[in-house]
Design a protein around this motif. Sequence first.
Motif, mmCIF file in Angstrom:
data_model
loop_
_atom_site.group_PDB
_atom_site.id
_atom_site.type_symbol
_atom_site.label_atom_id
_atom_site.label_comp_id
_atom_site.label_asym_id
_atom_site.label_seq_id
_atom_site.Cartn_x
_atom_site.Cartn_y
_atom_site.Cartn_z
ATOM 1 N N ILE A 96 0.848 -1.191 0.000
ATOM 2 C CA ILE A 96 0.000 0.000 0.000
ATOM 3 C C ILE A 96 0.892 1.252 0.000
ATOM 4 O O ILE A 96 2.076 1.173 0.372
ATOM 5 N N PRO A 97 0.371 2.399 -0.414
ATOM 6 C CA PRO A 97 1.187 3.623 -0.462
ATOM 7 C C PRO A 97 1.873 3.959 0.858
ATOM 8 O O PRO A 97 3.020 4.418 0.864
ATOM 9 N N ALA A 98 1.199 3.713 1.965
ATOM 10 C CA ALA A 98 1.790 4.046 3.266
ATOM 11 C C ALA A 98 3.041 3.220 3.538
ATOM 12 O O ALA A 98 4.013 3.722 4.113
ATOM 13 N N VAL A 99 3.028 1.950 3.131
ATOM 14 C CA VAL A 99 4.205 1.095 3.317
ATOM 15 C C VAL A 99 5.337 1.578 2.413
ATOM 16 O O VAL A 99 6.492 1.656 2.829
ATOM 17 N N ARG A 100 4.999 1.909 1.171
ATOM 18 C CA ARG A 100 6.022 2.397 0.242
ATOM 19 C C ARG A 100 6.657 3.686 0.766
ATOM 20 O O ARG A 100 7.880 3.868 0.690
ATOM 21 N N GLU A 101 5.837 4.583 1.280
ATOM 22 C CA GLU A 101 6.364 5.843 1.817
ATOM 23 C C GLU A 101 7.280 5.594 3.009
ATOM 24 O O GLU A 101 8.327 6.243 3.151
ATOM 25 N N ALA A 102 6.893 4.653 3.877
ATOM 26 C CA ALA A 102 7.732 4.331 5.038
ATOM 27 C C ALA A 102 9.049 3.717 4.597
ATOM 28 O O ALA A 102 10.106 3.989 5.169
ATOM 29 N N PHE A 103 8.999 2.885 3.572
ATOM 30 C CA PHE A 103 10.190 2.252 3.014
ATOM 31 C C PHE A 103 11.115 3.314 2.422
ATOM 32 O O PHE A 103 12.327 3.320 2.655
ATOM 33 N N GLU A 104 10.541 4.237 1.662
ATOM 34 C CA GLU A 104 11.338 5.305 1.046
ATOM 35 C C GLU A 104 11.993 6.190 2.106
ATOM 36 O O GLU A 104 13.152 6.606 1.955
ATOM 37 N N ALA A 105 11.256 6.464 3.184
ATOM 38 C CA ALA A 105 11.768 7.340 4.235
ATOM 39 C C ALA A 105 12.778 6.646 5.147
ATOM 40 O O ALA A 105 13.423 7.295 5.968
ATOM 41 N N GLY A 106 12.917 5.328 4.994
ATOM 42 C CA GLY A 106 13.846 4.601 5.850
ATOM 43 C C GLY A 106 13.251 4.221 7.189
ATOM 44 O O GLY A 106 13.968 3.771 8.080
ATOM 45 N N ALA A 107 11.919 4.386 7.336
ATOM 46 C CA ALA A 107 11.268 4.039 8.599
ATOM 47 C C ALA A 107 11.143 2.534 8.760
ATOM 48 O O ALA A 107 11.011 2.033 9.883
ATOM 49 N N ILE A 108 11.142 1.798 7.652
ATOM 50 C CA ILE A 108 11.123 0.340 7.696
ATOM 51 C C ILE A 108 12.179 -0.184 6.729
ATOM 52 O O ILE A 108 12.619 0.536 5.834
ATOM 53 N N THR A 109 12.577 -1.421 6.914
ATOM 54 C CA THR A 109 13.619 -2.026 6.086
ATOM 55 C C THR A 109 13.007 -2.806 4.922
ATOM 56 O O THR A 109 11.785 -2.989 4.835
#
Length: 267
Positions: free
Chosen positions: A143-156
Amino acid sequence: MQERTRRDLSFFKRGSNSRTKQRSEADLRALGKSLRERQLSPVWATSDGTLLVGFGRVEAAELEQLDALDVVITDEPLSDADILLIQAQENMLRQDLSDYEKACIVERLRALCPKLMAKDIAERLHVDPSTVTRLMMSITKVIPAVREAFEAGAITLSHAYELSKLSTQQQHELLPVAVNGGTRDAISTERRKRRNGDVAATRLKRIKCALANATVTVTGQSLSLAEVIECLTQCLDAAKKGLKDNLDARTWQSVMRDRAKNGSAIL
């Protein structure tokens, strides 16, 4: 044909770059100082000076006001996909390229070359096919929220890949687990807990299972799917025993009804 030579910085022109994250000025200046001492690998460009590989080196050289750089000039015709493959081959194994940037490269390659399979991309980039699959799923199946977190480095990458296997609702529910430091195993464990909780919460008094040549109906006060499986297993075992005892269907039904009235065990 390829030619290795040295050209003034004015020769180079910016082309499309597979990298999305820009280096800091401090990093570029450090690179520029290194280039002033020794340029270990050349940049790559087309015959008109359009850069293919080495954007950071050219930018660093400009900051440090160097005069020229070593360059490999190629005059072969290159499509957008060819250029992206060249850049990907240069960048995919570099430590300073984030997993999100690598995933974006794979995503763009698939968009430009939809017929390429994961194993084909892996072969061209000299990486394991499973790596390409994980990168692809972690950016296209979330989902977009996961992609955004991935891009921001909040998740691996591991988080994103694990979340990519889940439904949209589950991704929304479990993204906070990843963002708050939960491991990939923690996400998987939490997913199983919620799935088992959902299964256990659904109970019916009557469950009908339509088959190709018959319909099996199980009734009770309140049945979960696990309890239905247990009932059907006992029923199947009892039917096999009845067949072994040479009972016909009507007689076996009567035997089962009598045992149920008497509260006897099925077997």
